[in-house]
Design a protein around this motif. Structure first.
Motif, PDB file in Angstrom:
ATOM      1  N   GLN A  74       0.716  -1.312  -0.065  1.00 13.33           N
ATOM      2  CA  GLN A  74      -0.021  -0.084   0.062  1.00 13.33           C
ATOM      3  C   GLN A  74       0.879   1.331  -0.138  1.00 13.33           C
ATOM      4  OE1 GLN A  74      -3.557   0.364  -0.238  1.00 13.33           O
ATOM      5  NE2 GLN A  74      -3.546  -1.827  -0.871  1.00 13.33           N
ATOM      6  N   ASN A  75       2.093   1.164   0.749  1.00 14.57           N
ATOM      7  CA  ASN A  75       2.758   2.294   0.617  1.00 14.57           C
ATOM      8  C   ASN A  75       3.499   2.519  -0.625  1.00 14.57           C
ATOM      9  OD1 ASN A  75       2.066   3.282   3.334  1.00 14.57           O
ATOM     10  ND2 ASN A  75       3.551   1.812   4.287  1.00 14.57           N
ATOM     11  N   LEU A  81       2.359   1.943  -3.309  1.00 15.65           N
ATOM     12  CA  LEU A  81       1.085   2.494  -4.140  1.00 15.65           C
ATOM     13  C   LEU A  81       1.213   3.903  -4.361  1.00 15.65           C
ATOM     14  CD1 LEU A  81      -2.062   0.128  -3.518  1.00 15.65           C
ATOM     15  CD2 LEU A  81      -0.514   0.542  -5.939  1.00 15.65           C
ATOM     16  N   GLN A  82       1.574   4.547  -2.720  1.00 15.17           N
ATOM     17  CA  GLN A  82       1.973   5.910  -2.818  1.00 15.17           C
ATOM     18  C   GLN A  82       2.893   6.386  -3.666  1.00 15.17           C
ATOM     19  OE1 GLN A  82       2.139   8.013   1.067  1.00 15.17           O
ATOM     20  NE2 GLN A  82       1.153   6.161   2.119  1.00 15.17           N
ATOM     21  N   LEU A  83       3.866   5.521  -3.882  1.00 18.23           N
ATOM     22  CA  LEU A  83       5.165   6.088  -4.680  1.00 18.23           C
ATOM     23  C   LEU A  83       4.638   6.111  -6.338  1.00 18.23           C
ATOM     24  CD1 LEU A  83       8.259   4.124  -2.812  1.00 18.23           C
ATOM     25  CD2 LEU A  83       6.952   6.675  -2.406  1.00 18.23           C
ATOM     26  N   GLN A  84       3.840   4.825  -6.383  1.00 19.81           N
ATOM     27  CA  GLN A  84       3.508   4.888  -7.927  1.00 19.81           C
ATOM     28  C   GLN A  84       2.547   6.053  -8.256  1.00 19.81           C
ATOM     29  OE1 GLN A  84       0.925   1.440 -10.318  1.00 19.81           O
ATOM     30  NE2 GLN A  84      -0.345   2.369  -8.739  1.00 19.81           N
ATOM     31  N   GLU A  85       1.655   6.583  -7.220  1.00 20.20           N
ATOM     32  CA  GLU A  85       0.827   7.740  -7.445  1.00 20.20           C
ATOM     33  C   GLU A  85       1.566   8.748  -7.548  1.00 20.20           C
ATOM     34  OE1 GLU A  85      -3.010   9.960  -5.439  1.00 20.20           O
ATOM     35  OE2 GLU A  85      -2.318   8.228  -4.358  1.00 20.20           O
ATOM     36  N   ALA A  86       2.761   9.182  -6.658  1.00 17.57           N
ATOM     37  CA  ALA A  86       3.412  10.458  -6.749  1.00 17.57           C
ATOM     38  C   ALA A  86       4.100  10.550  -7.958  1.00 17.57           C
ATOM     39  CB  ALA A  86       4.333  10.196  -5.363  1.00 17.57           C
ATOM     40  N   GLN A 107       4.711   6.092   7.841  1.00 19.67           N
ATOM     41  CA  GLN A 107       4.383   7.273   6.737  1.00 19.67           C
ATOM     42  C   GLN A 107       5.681   8.170   6.691  1.00 19.67           C
ATOM     43  OE1 GLN A 107       1.839   7.215   4.585  1.00 19.67           O
ATOM     44  NE2 GLN A 107       2.866   8.942   3.557  1.00 19.67           N
ATOM     45  N   ILE A 154       7.949   6.861   4.230  1.00 26.20           N
ATOM     46  CA  ILE A 154       7.378   6.961   2.748  1.00 26.20           C
ATOM     47  C   ILE A 154       7.700   8.497   2.355  1.00 26.20           C
ATOM     48  CG2 ILE A 154       5.583   6.669   1.362  1.00 26.20           C
ATOM     49  CD1 ILE A 154       6.817   3.999   2.558  1.00 26.20           C
ATOM     50  N   ASP A 155       7.351   9.122   3.264  1.00 25.30           N
ATOM     51  CA  ASP A 155       7.275  10.855   2.988  1.00 25.30           C
ATOM     52  C   ASP A 155       8.907  11.102   2.562  1.00 25.30           C
ATOM     53  OD1 ASP A 155       4.782  11.252   3.354  1.00 25.30           O
ATOM     54  OD2 ASP A 155       4.963  11.922   5.661  1.00 25.30           O
ATOM     55  N   LYS A 213       9.873   9.494  -0.596  1.00 23.71           N
ATOM     56  CA  LYS A 213       9.116  10.314  -1.717  1.00 23.71           C
ATOM     57  C   LYS A 213       9.915  11.670  -2.273  1.00 23.71           C
ATOM     58  CE  LYS A 213       4.196   9.654  -1.139  1.00 23.71           C
ATOM     59  NZ  LYS A 213       2.645  10.238  -0.471  1.00 23.71           N
TER      60      LYS A 213
END
Length: 208
Positions: free
Chosen positions: A80-81, A83-88, A192, A195-196, A199
């Protein structure tokens, strides 16, 4: 030509020179992230049955994780985390992800394709990779120094780290420093703040 014309032309040339130097400086600026060494060489098979190597990521900033599809503990959070990188970075072909299974016996290319579909993977450079078990264990534990192994007592039969590795366009493993000035080596793929941080550092490396 009049003197004023020479002055005008010289001024324009000077401004162009300053602008060009600034542009080149911005384009090739150093992110300041630590270089930990070259990414280990690898050759594995992705969810589409295609051979993928570290060379396929050359010229791209990419993230590596070790996981397995049937993991019910930390892997869902890691995915899921990710996926955040994919979205960014969606739509940026200079970015990629390598999700390497530590359970290749069950995580065949077909199984990984189903997993990727359920997860919502859309980025063309996100490869779910499988191969020989011993090869992958060696890649994780000796190549990246990211722990992975079998454990009958662990849920799912495997135990592994939740860390993400960050690699630059030249194939160097990169990281930021902690508050004490020490390289963090890898990024926390579970919380998080980690992940931040990754990113932000992906963005820095894309601009190098």
């Amino acid at each position: 030509m009049k003197k004023n014309s020479y002055i005008g032309i010289s001024f324009i040339v000077l401004l162009f020179g300053i602008w060009t130097v600034k542009e080149l400086t911005e384009r090739f600026k150093d992110s300041g992230l630590e270089k930990l060494g070259k990414v280990p060489t690898f050759e594995l098979t992705d969810q589409n049955g295609k051979k993928v190597t570290n060379k396929d990521y050359q010229g791209k900033v990419f993230v590596v994780e070790f996981f397995f599809a049937n993991c019910a503990t930390i892997c869902p959070k890691m995915n899921q985390n990710m996926l955040q990188l994919q979205e960014a970075n969606y739509g940026n072909l200079d970015f990629g992800i390598a999700s390497i299974t530590i359970d290749p016996e069950n995580d065949t290319a077909a199984a990984l394709k189903e997993h990727a579909t359920k997860l919502g993977v859309k980025h063309p450079n996100w490869h779910f990779l499988t191969g020989n078990y011993e090869y992958i264990m060696n890649l994780a534990n000796k190549g990246f120094n990211i722990y992975a192994g079998k454990d009958e007592k662990a849920q799912g039969g495997f135990e592994h780290s939740g860390l993400f590795a960050l690699i630059d366009k030249e194939g160097n493993i990169r990281c930021r420093k902690d508050n004490f000035g020490n390289p963090i080596l890898y990024y926390d793929g579970l919380e998080q703040p980690g992940i931040d941080a990754i990113k932000e550092d992906i963005k820095l490396l894309l601009e190098e």
